[in-house]
Motif scaffolding. Structure first.
Motif, PDB file in Angstrom:
ATOM      1  N   ASP A  97       0.814  -1.221   0.000  1.00  0.00           N
ATOM      2  CA  ASP A  97       0.000   0.000   0.000  1.00  0.00           C
ATOM      3  C   ASP A  97       0.846   1.269   0.000  1.00  0.00           C
ATOM      4  O   ASP A  97       0.499   2.253  -0.646  1.00  0.00           O
ATOM      5  CB  ASP A  97      -0.939   0.008   1.218  1.00  0.00           C
ATOM      6  CG  ASP A  97      -2.095  -0.945   0.984  1.00  0.00           C
ATOM      7  OD1 ASP A  97      -2.229  -1.410  -0.167  1.00  0.00           O
ATOM      8  OD2 ASP A  97      -2.837  -1.233   1.938  1.00  0.00           O
ATOM      9  N   THR A  98       1.953   1.236   0.741  1.00  0.00           N
ATOM     10  CA  THR A  98       2.790   2.437   0.814  1.00  0.00           C
ATOM     11  C   THR A  98       3.282   2.823  -0.569  1.00  0.00           C
ATOM     12  O   THR A  98       3.239   3.985  -0.963  1.00  0.00           O
ATOM     13  CB  THR A  98       4.017   2.186   1.713  1.00  0.00           C
ATOM     14  OG1 THR A  98       3.602   1.361   2.786  1.00  0.00           O
ATOM     15  CG2 THR A  98       4.602   3.462   2.204  1.00  0.00           C
ATOM     16  N   GLU A 101       0.506   4.203  -2.603  1.00  0.00           N
ATOM     17  CA  GLU A 101       0.138   5.539  -2.167  1.00  0.00           C
ATOM     18  C   GLU A 101       1.145   6.559  -2.708  1.00  0.00           C
ATOM     19  O   GLU A 101       0.773   7.621  -3.206  1.00  0.00           O
ATOM     20  CB  GLU A 101       0.094   5.571  -0.630  1.00  0.00           C
ATOM     21  CG  GLU A 101      -0.469   6.832  -0.038  1.00  0.00           C
ATOM     22  CD  GLU A 101      -1.881   7.148  -0.540  1.00  0.00           C
ATOM     23  OE1 GLU A 101      -2.610   6.211  -0.930  1.00  0.00           O
ATOM     24  OE2 GLU A 101      -2.231   8.342  -0.555  1.00  0.00           O
ATOM     25  N   LEU A 104       0.597   6.998  -6.412  1.00  0.00           N
ATOM     26  CA  LEU A 104      -0.622   7.769  -6.648  1.00  0.00           C
ATOM     27  C   LEU A 104      -0.355   9.243  -6.412  1.00  0.00           C
ATOM     28  O   LEU A 104      -0.803  10.118  -7.153  1.00  0.00           O
ATOM     29  CB  LEU A 104      -1.711   7.270  -5.690  1.00  0.00           C
ATOM     30  CG  LEU A 104      -3.150   7.436  -6.152  1.00  0.00           C
ATOM     31  CD1 LEU A 104      -3.343   6.773  -7.509  1.00  0.00           C
ATOM     32  CD2 LEU A 104      -4.099   6.857  -5.121  1.00  0.00           C
ATOM     33  N   ASN A 105       0.390   9.499  -5.365  1.00  0.00           N
ATOM     34  CA  ASN A 105       0.734  10.868  -5.016  1.00  0.00           C
ATOM     35  C   ASN A 105       1.465  11.557  -6.164  1.00  0.00           C
ATOM     36  O   ASN A 105       1.199  12.708  -6.477  1.00  0.00           O
ATOM     37  CB  ASN A 105       1.616  10.846  -3.767  1.00  0.00           C
ATOM     38  CG  ASN A 105       1.473  12.136  -2.992  1.00  0.00           C
ATOM     39  OD1 ASN A 105       0.430  12.789  -3.093  1.00  0.00           O
ATOM     40  ND2 ASN A 105       2.508  12.501  -2.273  1.00  0.00           N
ATOM     41  N   PHE A 108      -1.012  12.491  -8.775  1.00  0.00           N
ATOM     42  CA  PHE A 108      -1.818  13.655  -8.378  1.00  0.00           C
ATOM     43  C   PHE A 108      -1.019  14.944  -8.525  1.00  0.00           C
ATOM     44  O   PHE A 108      -1.514  15.951  -9.013  1.00  0.00           O
ATOM     45  CB  PHE A 108      -2.304  13.507  -6.934  1.00  0.00           C
ATOM     46  CG  PHE A 108      -3.614  12.788  -6.834  1.00  0.00           C
ATOM     47  CD1 PHE A 108      -4.782  13.401  -7.269  1.00  0.00           C
ATOM     48  CD2 PHE A 108      -3.695  11.505  -6.325  1.00  0.00           C
ATOM     49  CE1 PHE A 108      -5.999  12.744  -7.199  1.00  0.00           C
ATOM     50  CE2 PHE A 108      -4.903  10.834  -6.253  1.00  0.00           C
ATOM     51  CZ  PHE A 108      -6.064  11.446  -6.688  1.00  0.00           C
TER      52      PHE A 108
ATOM     53  N   ALA B  12      -2.285   3.096   4.550  1.00  0.00           N
ATOM     54  CA  ALA B  12      -1.235   3.914   3.941  1.00  0.00           C
ATOM     55  C   ALA B  12      -1.758   5.272   3.500  1.00  0.00           C
ATOM     56  O   ALA B  12      -1.060   6.278   3.596  1.00  0.00           O
ATOM     57  CB  ALA B  12      -0.626   3.190   2.754  1.00  0.00           C
ATOM     58  N   ARG B 206      -6.895  16.302  -4.403  1.00  0.00           N
ATOM     59  CA  ARG B 206      -7.420  15.571  -3.241  1.00  0.00           C
ATOM     60  C   ARG B 206      -7.636  16.463  -2.023  1.00  0.00           C
ATOM     61  O   ARG B 206      -8.612  16.322  -1.312  1.00  0.00           O
ATOM     62  CB  ARG B 206      -6.453  14.442  -2.854  1.00  0.00           C
ATOM     63  CG  ARG B 206      -6.520  13.286  -3.778  1.00  0.00           C
ATOM     64  CD  ARG B 206      -5.865  12.103  -3.171  1.00  0.00           C
ATOM     65  NE  ARG B 206      -4.418  12.271  -3.051  1.00  0.00           N
ATOM     66  CZ  ARG B 206      -3.603  11.277  -2.688  1.00  0.00           C
ATOM     67  NH1 ARG B 206      -4.110  10.091  -2.372  1.00  0.00           N
ATOM     68  NH2 ARG B 206      -2.312  11.459  -2.610  1.00  0.00           N
TER      69      ARG B 206
END
Lengths: 796, 247
Positions: A97-98, A101, A104-105, A108, B12, B206
């Motif tokens: 997940d890290t 994430e 994904l960051n 974005f 996370a 976001r």
């Protein structure tokens, strides 16, 4: 000042980076490193831009993007798993997940970049990172980014953005061909912009000519087409070609099609392409570039045989009309390959003539050396038969265009290398010989003046050029026509007088010639052949003094003397050997061997031993005294300034003793057929024998004096021992130990050599065994007395 | 002696919904045994209301001040410093159950369609058409659509998408309305090819967007402007109110 100091160190830092190269592969970047690497392309970007290399500037941007992309990908990849790195074939499920994430960051953050172009490039750069999130994402992202490029107003910038996207797409998802096609069709769609007002007014403002502007597109379009054409089915290529035909500005596209599509595809339709090129607008994309691209394809794939001549004619009709010499040669150089591949020397000759005609006015060739060299390289690739090559009329005149020394040498060297590699048979073809002599002379002559300014490479260069020329000389053979061969050597000597190794080779060649003559005549010369071998000897005798290397001279004198002797040229042999003796005094105490200074002593000793061995068979000259050469040599040895603390001189004396012993035999160990040695000359004359004895006594006396002198200094005990032992060995092998005095001397020498314990016991023991063994032979029983007086050194 | 205190949430992305448990661990790293007087954990939710500078007593905006934090404290003896650590997390409201059916919105911009312009006659001629795929948007999905410059007398300089958040606070005394640009991205640069459709595509940021919120006392709403800048710096804007939701 402090500021300039700072600037300087900064520049030095950049230089350091330059050495590392802007090569992002697998480097672990710390922050400073990374920052520096960003600064550096910035700098080169500015430079490229200001020096009008816009395409280079773009390439730098693309490089940086790729670099960033790789950095981001690698970082997230290392975050993916806590237990070691993931395999390359990982799936989304393997990513923790890290990592997801973080990834994904990134997306974005990038999505919020304000400006279109950076957003596009950065997202394309990290396209691969979609693998961490979802399998289908790349499939959706590629078309989206493709569409996004439509927002770029400048068609040139858009074209390069497309090229970059295709590049990334090919790397990350090579199976997604649709986006490639989409990019290409969009590109075609925006072609109308080039003739539009915005672009045209910009060109006027920046004073850029349309043809020049159009060529800027070529790399990008070619790349896109290349991606499309990669393993593409034929019908797709046909479709692309049709689309290009229908558009305006099609020369630009045509060019890219020819560069990007498989050469086989282009070659098979070469006639069509020529037709299309002819139809292109004169004012647009330069035609010579089009023919250049076609030529490049035809250089690696063959058009149908029946069309080849027409193709060449059509192409050359256009090429020969190109006015600018630079444009002309760039294009002509490409077509040389096609011509060489399929045609004979006649066509090649025509092309060479045309090139000479274009490049000679105003010395245009001076700016085209690389292309002209490439022409030669291509010809050499296809023409290995040098009789054909050199009978091509314009080949040598073509070489005359290489007027810069360094380039000429390079070209000649290339020709020589091919010659040596491919000329298998010895040759006497006058066309080849003349041309090769011409080429070798060109190389040789430039060595003399050109290399003065590059002294560092002087020796190496000279040596390698000399090797090439030697290679040529060894390929020359006139068969049984020995006189012709000799006159060739005379000519070669005159031509290559500045390259010593070549002269050495020539002397060897002539010596070989003499020996060959002897073989043919089975050892008995006729009047004519005797005169010929004397001419050979004369050749060597004249040539040797021009060599500067003293050991070359010495060994060649000796060798030539031996050859002369073998050919019954007694006075010539005498002259050679005398000459050798007379220059012994010139031998320097140290010489340079492969760049290192070394003592010449061992070389000199070797030579003298070799020389002495020859002297056994050299008959005394009727006009000079007995043992004239031996005495001459020993006198030189005595007068020579040997190194201090060296036993060399005495060692020569020791090694002369076996010669004298051999000379006093009734029949000599070896002789030369048809040459009477001293053995026959004197027939064991007692006077001669007593001369020999006297000489031996003198030498032994000198040696003993020296041994005594050594005994005075305790530091030289080891030398004394070794010398005494070697004299002992000579006496044992060559002396008559029945003579009591001699036998006593031998015993004394043995004892002297063992006195200080410097002898190797193993050798002493073996020597004793040998003497015991000898003593059992008939006539040798006297040795058993001697051996009993030889004691081994005690091991205390 | 170095001691570090850390809060590590299990999730996370640190996004939680109403009714969920915020779970994780406190990590204490020290090389030697450590004495302490207890570890405590606090959760805080804060809204910082901003007073209007124009009318007294009116709240104007608060969006960026909504903040949820976990705070971990470790009390230690007199001589050693207490340790403390903060960790922010995000709370999303429960997603809507209802499905959003996208309804495309077409638009055409010409000098004639513009309001709010004084010198209509001085404007160059242009025709820009396009559509948004939907104005009711799912917050996690991008805003999409297309725009086509059919023709324009003056070259285009840029086309941008401007996302604006409008907060309205109020009560009986009156309303205060505050509009903030929260994102502006360029979708076209330079004189784009006429007749070629250019994609409209914007990811909702976001941290700066939330589902559209309407209550009696305050509202949080979003709008998007399609801004066309002409080469002579004429600015043409077309406004579309958006309704954001979570599904």
């Amino acid at each position: 000042s402090a500021v300039s100091e700072k600037v300087r160190t900064r520049l030095e830092e950049l230089d350091d980076l330059e050495e590392v190269g802007f090569c992002p592969h697998r480097c672990v970047c710390i922050h400073q490193d990374y920052a520096n690497r960003i600064v550096e392309p910035n700098q080169s970007l500015k430079e490229a831009w200001s020096s009008d290399q816009k395409v280079k500037a773009l390439k730098i941007v693309i490089q940086s993007c790729l670099f960033l992309g790789r950095l981001v990908y690698d970082r997230i990849w290392t975050m993916c798993s806590d237990s070691g790195p993931l395999p390359d074939s990982f799936t989304v499920e393997d990513v923790n997940d890290t990592a997801k994430e973080t990834c994904l960051n990134w997306f974005f953050k990038i999505a919020s970049i304000r400006e279109l172009l950076p957003r596009l490039y950065v997202e394309a750069a990290i396209l691969k990172c979609n693998r961490f999130l979802n399998k289908s994402d790349i499939q959706e992202t590629l078309p989206r980014l493709t569409a996004m490029i439509r927002g770029i107003g400048d068609p040139l910038v858009a074209a390069y953005a497309r090229a970059y996207l295709c590049r990334v797409g090919m790397e990350v998802a090579p199976h997604l061909k649709d986006s490639l096609n989409r990019n290409f069709f969009d590109l075609l769609g925006t072609f109308q912009q080039i003739s539009g007002e915005s672009v045209q007014s910009q060109l006027v403002q920046q004073r850029v000519e349309v043809p020049e502007y159009l060529t800027l597109y070529s790399p990008a379009i070619s790349w896109i087409l290349q991606c499309i054409a990669y393993r593409a089915p034929e019908p797709l290529l046909m479709e692309m070609m049709e689309r290009c035909k229908k558009l305006g500005n099609n020369a630009l596209l045509l060019n890219s099609v020819m560069r990007a599509f498989r050469p086989e595809f282009v070659a098979a339709r070469a006639a069509d392409f020529i037709g299309m090129i002819k139809d292109c607008d004169e004012a647009g994309f330069p035609k010579h570039l089009l023919f250049g691209s076609l030529g490049r394809s035809l250089a690696c794939a063959d058009p149908p045989e029946s069309e080849r001549l027409t193709i060449l004619n059509e192409a050359w009709k256009v090429i020969t009309k190109v006015r600018s010499p630079q444009d002309y040669i760039n294009c002509a150089e490409i077509w040389v390959e096609f011509t060489c591949r399929h045609f004979t020397k006649r066509e090649v000759n025509t092309i060479l003539a045309d090139i000479i005609k274009h490049m000679t006015p105003d010395r245009a060739f001076e700016d085209a050396y690389p292309q002209l060299q490439s022409v030669i390289r291509k010809i050499l690739t296809y023409f290995h038969d040098f009789s054909i090559l050199f009978s091509t009329e314009r080949f040598l005149p073509f070489l005359d265009m290489f007027q810069k020394d360094s380039v000429r040498v390079e070209v000649c060297r290339a020709i020589m290398e091919v010659f040596i590699k491919h000329q298998v048979e010895l040759t006497r073809d006058p066309v080849i010989l003349n041309a090769m002599l011409h080429i070798c002379k060109a190389m040789h002559d430039s060595v003399t003046d050109f290399f003065i300014c590059v002294a560092l490479t002087l020796e190496d260069e000279r040596r390698s050029l000399a090797l090439l020329i030697i290679g040529f000389i060894r390929m020359v053979s006139f068969g049984r026509d020995f006189e012709q061969q000799l006159s060739f050597c005379v000519e070669a000597r005159a031509t290559f007088c500045n390259l010593e190794p070549v002269l050495v080779q020539l002397i060897h060649t002539v010596n070989q010639l003499a020996m060959e003559t002897r073989r043919v005549m089975r050892g008995s010369h006729s009047r004519k052949t005797a005169a010929f071998v004397r001419a050979c000897a004369a050749y060597s005798y004249i040539t040797i003094p021009s060599l500067s290397n003293i050991f070359s001279r010495l060994s060649l004198y000796l060798l030539s003397g031996q050859v002369a002797l073998a050919n019954q040229c007694l006075s010539q042999a005498d002259a050679f050997l005398k000459a050798a003796v007379s220059i012994l005094a010139e031998v320097p105490r140290s010489i340079s061997v492969e760049g290192k200074i070394r003592s010449s002593e061992s070389f000199l000793l070797d030579f003298i031993s070799n020389f002495l061995a020859t002297l056994l068979v050299v008959p005394d000259h009727p006009e000079h005294g007995v043992l004239y050469l031996v005495r001459g040599l020993l006198n030189m040895v005595q007068d020579y300034t040997w190194e201090d603390n060296s036993d060399a001189k005495v060692r020569v004396y020791v090694s002369a003793l076996p010669l004298l012993a051999a000379m006093s035999q009734e029949t000599y160990l070896y002789c030369i057929p048809k040459v009477d040695s001293n053995e026959t000359l004197y027939g064991g004359d007692p006077k001669f024998l007593s001369e020999l004895n006297k000489l031996c006594e003198t030498l032994i006396g000198q040696i003993l004096d020296h041994l005594k002198a050594l005994g005075r200094d305790e530091h030289s005990a080891r030398r004394q021992s070794a010398l005494a032992f070697s004299l002992f060995g000579v006496l044992l092998a060559h002396g008559d130990l029945r003579n009591n005095k001699l036998s006593q001397l031998a015993v004394n020498l043995w004892n002297l050599s063992h006195k200080q314990g410097h002898c190797e016991t193993r050798i002493s023991v073996r020597t004793l065994e040998y003497i015991k063994h000898q003593a059992q032979q008939p006539d040798m029983t006297h040795l058993s007395d001697t051996v009993q007086r030889l004691a081994l050194q005690s091991r205390t | 002696m170095s001691v570090t205190l850390d809060i590590r949430l299990k999730r996370a992305n640190k996004i939680y919904h109403e009714g969920e448990t915020v779970a994780g661990v406190i990590v204490l790293v020290c090389k030697e045994p450590l004495q302490h007087h207890g570890i405590s954990l606090n959760m805080e939710g804060l809204v910082n209301l901003q007073l209007s500078s124009k009318s007294v007593g009116v709240f104007e905006a608060f969006y960026n001040s909504v903040k949820y934090t976990l705070r971990c404290d470790m009390k230690r003896s007199l001589l050693a410093k207490d340790l403390s650590r903060n960790c922010e997390f995000i709370v999303h409201c429960q997603p809507q159950k209802a499905k959003v059916i996208p309804t495309p919105v077409n638009f055409t911009i010409t000098p004639g369609t513009l309001q709010n312009t004084r010198e209509r006659s001085l404007l160059p001629k242009f025709l820009i058409r396009g559509h948004l795929d939907a104005t009711s948007c799912v917050i996690s999905q991008p805003l999409t659509g297309e725009v086509v410059v059919e023709n324009s007398d003056v070259p285009i300089k840029s086309i941008e998408l401007q996302l604006v958040r409008v907060e309205t606070c109020g009560c009986a005394e009156g309303y205060a309305r505050d509009a903030t640009e929260i994102q502006n991205i360029q979708i076209a640069e330079g004189d784009v090819c006429h007749g070629l459709s250019i994609p409209i595509y914007m990811v909702f940021p976001r941290l700066f967007t939330c589902p559209t919120l309407e209550t009696t006392n305050f509202k949080v709403e979003f709008e998007v402007n399609i801004v066309v800048v002409l080469h002579d710096d004429h600015l043409i804007t077309e406004n579309f109110p958006l309704k954001l939701c979570r599904v």
